[in-house]
Design a protein around this motif. Structure first.
Motif, PDB file in Angstrom:
ATOM      1  N   MET A   1      68.942  72.444  93.312  1.00 38.18           N
ATOM      2  CA  MET A   1      68.166  72.429  94.533  1.00 38.18           C
ATOM      3  C   MET A   1      67.314  73.687  94.614  1.00 38.18           C
ATOM      4  N   GLU A   2      66.088  73.520  95.048  1.00 41.17           N
ATOM      5  CA  GLU A   2      65.180  74.661  95.190  1.00 41.17           C
ATOM      6  C   GLU A   2      65.666  75.597  96.285  1.00 41.17           C
ATOM      7  N   ASP A   3      65.281  76.848  96.168  1.00 41.69           N
ATOM      8  CA  ASP A   3      65.556  77.851  97.188  1.00 41.69           C
ATOM      9  C   ASP A   3      64.451  77.710  98.237  1.00 41.69           C
ATOM     10  N   LEU A   4      64.628  76.762  99.170  1.00 42.85           N
ATOM     11  CA  LEU A   4      63.580  76.433 100.125  1.00 42.85           C
ATOM     12  C   LEU A   4      63.285  77.606 101.043  1.00 42.85           C
ATOM     13  N   PRO A   5      61.997  77.827 101.313  1.00 45.78           N
ATOM     14  CA  PRO A   5      61.636  78.964 102.142  1.00 45.78           C
ATOM     15  C   PRO A   5      61.879  78.668 103.616  1.00 45.78           C
ATOM     16  N   SER A   6      62.109  79.720 104.364  1.00 44.22           N
ATOM     17  CA  SER A   6      62.139  79.604 105.808  1.00 44.22           C
ATOM     18  C   SER A   6      61.428  80.831 106.361  1.00 44.22           C
ATOM     19  N   ARG A  21      62.237  83.977 103.976  1.00 40.97           N
ATOM     20  CA  ARG A  21      63.440  83.918 103.137  1.00 40.97           C
ATOM     21  C   ARG A  21      63.243  82.824 102.102  1.00 40.97           C
ATOM     22  N   GLY A  22      63.770  83.060 100.899  1.00 38.55           N
ATOM     23  CA  GLY A  22      63.722  82.032  99.861  1.00 38.55           C
ATOM     24  C   GLY A  22      62.613  82.257  98.857  1.00 38.55           C
ATOM     25  N   ALA A  23      62.283  81.190  98.146  1.00 37.81           N
ATOM     26  CA  ALA A  23      61.313  81.270  97.052  1.00 37.81           C
ATOM     27  C   ALA A  23      59.888  81.090  97.558  1.00 37.81           C
ATOM     28  N   MET A  24      58.974  81.817  96.936  1.00 40.58           N
ATOM     29  CA  MET A  24      57.533  81.650  97.155  1.00 40.58           C
ATOM     30  C   MET A  24      56.957  81.200  95.823  1.00 40.58           C
ATOM     31  N   ASP A  25      56.915  79.872  95.619  1.00 44.71           N
ATOM     32  CA  ASP A  25      56.461  79.388  94.329  1.00 44.71           C
ATOM     33  C   ASP A  25      55.667  78.093  94.482  1.00 44.71           C
ATOM     34  N   GLU A  31      55.166  74.099 102.116  1.00 43.12           N
ATOM     35  CA  GLU A  31      56.092  74.353 103.229  1.00 43.12           C
ATOM     36  C   GLU A  31      55.871  75.759 103.793  1.00 43.12           C
ATOM     37  N   LEU A  32      55.761  76.726 102.909  1.00 45.20           N
ATOM     38  CA  LEU A  32      55.582  78.109 103.343  1.00 45.20           C
ATOM     39  C   LEU A  32      54.241  78.305 104.051  1.00 45.20           C
ATOM     40  N   ARG A  33      53.181  77.710 103.512  1.00 46.25           N
ATOM     41  CA  ARG A  33      51.866  77.786 104.176  1.00 46.25           C
ATOM     42  C   ARG A  33      51.944  77.262 105.603  1.00 46.25           C
ATOM     43  N   ALA A  43      50.909  83.870 117.353  1.00 48.86           N
ATOM     44  CA  ALA A  43      50.701  85.314 117.502  1.00 48.86           C
ATOM     45  C   ALA A  43      49.565  85.603 118.480  1.00 48.86           C
ATOM     46  N   GLU A  44      49.742  86.670 119.245  1.00 47.52           N
ATOM     47  CA  GLU A  44      48.673  87.093 120.143  1.00 47.52           C
ATOM     48  C   GLU A  44      47.665  87.985 119.422  1.00 47.52           C
ATOM     49  N   ARG A  45      48.174  89.005 118.740  1.00 42.76           N
ATOM     50  CA  ARG A  45      47.267  89.964 118.084  1.00 42.76           C
ATOM     51  C   ARG A  45      47.535  90.169 116.607  1.00 42.76           C
ATOM     52  N   ALA A  46      48.815  90.160 116.228  1.00 42.37           N
ATOM     53  CA  ALA A  46      49.141  90.557 114.850  1.00 42.37           C
ATOM     54  C   ALA A  46      50.402  89.859 114.355  1.00 42.37           C
ATOM     55  N   VAL A  47      50.423  89.615 113.044  1.00 40.29           N
ATOM     56  CA  VAL A  47      51.597  89.068 112.366  1.00 40.29           C
ATOM     57  C   VAL A  47      51.988  90.035 111.259  1.00 40.29           C
ATOM     58  N   VAL A  48      53.261  90.429 111.264  1.00 40.71           N
ATOM     59  CA  VAL A  48      53.832  91.221 110.180  1.00 40.71           C
ATOM     60  C   VAL A  48      54.694  90.266 109.360  1.00 40.71           C
ATOM     61  N   VAL A  49      54.301  90.016 108.113  1.00 34.16           N
ATOM     62  CA  VAL A  49      55.066  89.139 107.230  1.00 34.16           C
ATOM     63  C   VAL A  49      56.070  90.016 106.486  1.00 34.16           C
ATOM     64  N   GLU A  50      57.349  89.852 106.843  1.00 33.67           N
ATOM     65  CA  GLU A  50      58.428  90.672 106.296  1.00 33.67           C
ATOM     66  C   GLU A  50      59.042  89.934 105.111  1.00 33.67           C
ATOM     67  N   LEU A  51      59.019  90.568 103.934  1.00 26.58           N
ATOM     68  CA  LEU A  51      59.331  89.866 102.683  1.00 26.58           C
ATOM     69  C   LEU A  51      60.616  90.328 101.993  1.00 26.58           C
ATOM     70  N   THR A  52      61.480  91.054 102.687  1.00 23.29           N
ATOM     71  CA  THR A  52      62.716  91.564 102.085  1.00 23.29           C
ATOM     72  C   THR A  52      63.515  90.480 101.374  1.00 23.29           C
ATOM     73  N   ASP A  53      63.628  89.299 102.003  1.00 27.89           N
ATOM     74  CA  ASP A  53      64.524  88.258 101.504  1.00 27.89           C
ATOM     75  C   ASP A  53      63.838  87.194 100.647  1.00 27.89           C
ATOM     76  N   VAL A  54      62.689  87.531 100.060  1.00 24.32           N
ATOM     77  CA  VAL A  54      62.051  86.605  99.116  1.00 24.32           C
ATOM     78  C   VAL A  54      62.850  86.681  97.821  1.00 24.32           C
ATOM     79  N   SER A  55      63.408  85.540  97.420  1.00 22.02           N
ATOM     80  CA  SER A  55      64.308  85.520  96.263  1.00 22.02           C
ATOM     81  C   SER A  55      63.584  85.336  94.935  1.00 22.02           C
ATOM     82  N   PHE A  56      62.388  84.749  94.985  1.00 19.10           N
ATOM     83  CA  PHE A  56      61.629  84.482  93.760  1.00 19.10           C
ATOM     84  C   PHE A  56      60.172  84.319  94.147  1.00 19.10           C
ATOM     85  N   CYS A  57      59.283  84.740  93.260  1.00 20.31           N
ATOM     86  CA  CYS A  57      57.856  84.568  93.512  1.00 20.31           C
ATOM     87  C   CYS A  57      57.150  84.341  92.188  1.00 20.31           C
TER      88      CYS A  57
END
Length: 116
Positions: A1-6, A21-25, A31-33, A43-57
């Motif tokens: 099973m793929e490491d589905l992103p959330s 979280r999960g794979a970016m592939d 799904e990720l898009r 978002a009102e003004r800004a989005v911070v995309v936090e990538l600590t838990d990306v398991s694969f790219c």
């Protein structure tokens, strides 16, 4: 099973933090898009995309992030990255995406820069 992103969204001050979280592939890119577009729409003004838990790219990862940046610009929302793991940072550097995407070491650093 793929490491589905959330994408977990939380509001922090003027920023919406989108924790990926999960794979970016190739398999998970649509799904990720969609999930990042939803974050940008909320978002009102800004989005911070936090990538600590990306398991694969793979090469689809930077494309997803650059696509999100384009969507954010259309919506007049600032989009930045935070907590980028070393392997993903290397992919961003190799592809030149790090020249377009603003990268911060921490979410706090990103929020401070965006609120000033």
């Amino acid at each position: 099973m793929e490491d589905l992103p959330s994408v977990e969204r939380t509001v922090s001050g003027l920023c919406l933090v989108a924790k990926v979280r999960g794979a970016m592939d190739y398999v998970t890119q649509l799904e990720l898009r969609g999930q990042l577009t939803q974050a940008i729409d909320r978002a009102e003004r800004a989005v911070v995309v936090e990538l600590t838990d990306v398991s694969f790219c793979d090469s689809a990862g930077p494309n997803v992030l650059l696509g999100a940046l384009r969507e954010a610009e259309k919506a007049a929302v600032v989009l930045v990255l935070a907590c980028v793991p070393v392997p993903l940072r290397q992919i961003l550097e190799m592809t030149g995406a790090d020249q377009v995407l603003r990268v911060f070491d921490t979410v706090a650093d990103a929020e401070a820069a965006l609120s000033s």
